[in-house]
Design a protein around this motif. Structure first.
Motif, mmCIF file in Angstrom:
data_model
loop_
_atom_site.group_PDB
_atom_site.id
_atom_site.type_symbol
_atom_site.label_atom_id
_atom_site.label_comp_id
_atom_site.label_asym_id
_atom_site.label_seq_id
_atom_site.Cartn_x
_atom_site.Cartn_y
_atom_site.Cartn_z
ATOM 1 N N GLY A 273 22.028 -18.795 10.819
ATOM 2 C CA GLY A 273 23.435 -18.569 11.120
ATOM 3 C C GLY A 273 24.309 -18.240 9.920
ATOM 4 N N LYS A 274 23.714 -18.165 8.721
ATOM 5 C CA LYS A 274 24.468 -17.832 7.508
ATOM 6 C C LYS A 274 23.980 -16.501 6.961
ATOM 7 N N ASN A 275 24.877 -15.751 6.323
ATOM 8 C CA ASN A 275 24.548 -14.431 5.793
ATOM 9 C C ASN A 275 24.297 -14.498 4.290
ATOM 10 N N TYR A 276 23.219 -13.828 3.858
ATOM 11 C CA TYR A 276 22.826 -13.811 2.450
ATOM 12 C C TYR A 276 22.513 -12.384 2.019
ATOM 13 N N HIS A 277 22.885 -12.034 0.794
ATOM 14 C CA HIS A 277 22.555 -10.724 0.251
ATOM 15 C C HIS A 277 21.047 -10.619 0.016
ATOM 16 N N THR A 278 20.532 -9.415 0.131
ATOM 17 C CA THR A 278 19.085 -9.183 0.091
ATOM 18 C C THR A 278 18.446 -9.474 -1.256
ATOM 19 N N HIS A 279 19.188 -9.388 -2.358
ATOM 20 C CA HIS A 279 18.572 -9.556 -3.680
ATOM 21 C C HIS A 279 18.105 -10.986 -3.955
ATOM 22 N N HIS A 280 18.398 -11.901 -3.081
ATOM 23 C CA HIS A 280 17.941 -13.292 -3.229
ATOM 24 C C HIS A 280 16.564 -13.520 -2.617
ATOM 25 N N PHE A 281 15.949 -12.457 -2.037
ATOM 26 C CA PHE A 281 14.729 -12.628 -1.244
ATOM 27 C C PHE A 281 13.706 -11.526 -1.494
ATOM 28 N N ASP A 282 12.446 -11.850 -1.223
ATOM 29 C CA ASP A 282 11.373 -10.875 -1.065
ATOM 30 C C ASP A 282 11.008 -10.882 0.410
ATOM 31 N N GLN B 209 0.822 -1.208 0.000
ATOM 32 C CA GLN B 209 0.000 0.000 0.000
ATOM 33 C C GLN B 209 0.862 1.267 0.000
ATOM 34 N N ASN B 210 2.134 1.122 -0.362
ATOM 35 C CA ASN B 210 3.100 2.234 -0.405
ATOM 36 C C ASN B 210 3.257 2.937 0.937
ATOM 37 N N ARG B 211 3.179 2.177 1.996
ATOM 38 C CA ARG B 211 3.407 2.707 3.345
ATOM 39 C C ARG B 211 4.705 2.139 3.884
ATOM 40 N N VAL B 212 5.450 2.978 4.572
ATOM 41 C CA VAL B 212 6.682 2.527 5.213
ATOM 42 C C VAL B 212 6.301 1.842 6.514
ATOM 43 N N ILE B 213 6.746 0.606 6.668
ATOM 44 C CA ILE B 213 6.466 -0.124 7.902
ATOM 45 C C ILE B 213 7.785 -0.576 8.529
ATOM 46 N N LYS B 214 7.732 -0.737 9.818
ATOM 47 C CA LYS B 214 8.901 -1.157 10.600
ATOM 48 C C LYS B 214 8.739 -2.631 10.948
ATOM 49 N N LEU B 215 9.701 -3.455 10.523
ATOM 50 C CA LEU B 215 9.676 -4.875 10.839
ATOM 51 C C LEU B 215 10.764 -5.196 11.853
ATOM 52 N N HIS B 216 10.407 -6.012 12.812
ATOM 53 C CA HIS B 216 11.357 -6.484 13.815
ATOM 54 C C HIS B 216 11.716 -7.928 13.499
ATOM 55 N N THR B 217 12.951 -8.296 13.755
ATOM 56 C CA THR B 217 13.341 -9.688 13.589
ATOM 57 C C THR B 217 12.694 -10.519 14.676
ATOM 58 N N PRO B 218 12.368 -11.749 14.401
ATOM 59 C CA PRO B 218 12.499 -12.415 13.105
ATOM 60 C C PRO B 218 11.353 -12.021 12.178
ATOM 61 N N PHE B 219 11.641 -11.885 10.887
ATOM 62 C CA PHE B 219 10.607 -11.655 9.890
ATOM 63 C C PHE B 219 10.797 -12.661 8.753
ATOM 64 N N LYS B 220 9.725 -12.859 8.004
ATOM 65 C CA LYS B 220 9.697 -13.899 6.970
ATOM 66 C C LYS B 220 10.201 -13.367 5.631
ATOM 67 N N LEU B 221 10.867 -14.255 4.897
ATOM 68 C CA LEU B 221 11.382 -13.961 3.568
ATOM 69 C C LEU B 221 10.979 -15.078 2.619
ATOM 70 N N LEU B 222 10.815 -14.723 1.343
ATOM 71 C CA LEU B 222 10.580 -15.699 0.291
ATOM 72 C C LEU B 222 11.851 -15.795 -0.538
ATOM 73 N N VAL B 223 12.370 -16.999 -0.705
ATOM 74 C CA VAL B 223 13.592 -17.212 -1.484
ATOM 75 C C VAL B 223 13.248 -17.106 -2.969
ATOM 76 N N LEU B 224 13.957 -16.242 -3.705
ATOM 77 C CA LEU B 224 13.681 -15.995 -5.120
ATOM 78 C C LEU B 224 14.444 -16.935 -6.058
ATOM 79 N N GLN B 225 15.564 -17.467 -5.592
ATOM 80 C CA GLN B 225 16.371 -18.387 -6.405
ATOM 81 C C GLN B 225 17.143 -19.297 -5.475
ATOM 82 N N LYS C 221 14.317 -22.139 -4.103
ATOM 83 C CA LYS C 221 13.368 -21.173 -4.646
ATOM 84 C C LYS C 221 11.970 -21.443 -4.094
ATOM 85 N N ASN C 222 11.244 -20.373 -3.754
ATOM 86 C CA ASN C 222 9.876 -20.380 -3.218
ATOM 87 C C ASN C 222 9.774 -20.892 -1.780
#
Length: 83
Positions: A70-79, A24-40, A47-48
């Motif tokens: 425990g592993k670090n991933y760049h953000t472009h792999h996720f939604d 809805q084009n609103r800025v929201i604040k997310l606290h960890t843990p939050f969910k991600l969708l794997v894009l690839q 994926k998915n």
């Protein structure tokens, strides 16, 4: 990025909070843990697959990475899932 610049950037960052723009084009604040969708497929993630980010980190270049199982991933792999 120099060490001094990185230290200055880290003053304004939190390892547990990220601000995102939702559907809805609103800025929201997310606290960890939050969910991600794997894009690839990346490492052991497929994926998915839905995963949980437990911490945010900053690289020496000033980029955000997600800590997942425990592993670090760049953000472009996720939604980021906001619902």
């Amino acid at each position: 990025m120099s060490g001094k610049e990185l230290i200055e950037l880290l003053k304004y960052c939190s390892p547990h909070i990220i601000y995102v723009v939702n559907g809805q084009n609103r800025v929201i604040k997310l606290h960890t843990p939050f969910k991600l969708l794997v894009l690839q497929d990346i490492g052991s993630l497929r994926k998915n697959q839905n995963v949980s980010c437990t911490e945010l980190k900053i690289t020496n270049q000033g980029r955000i990475v997600f800590c997942i199982d425990g592993k670090n991933y760049h953000t472009h792999h996720f939604d980021i899932l906001t619902k």
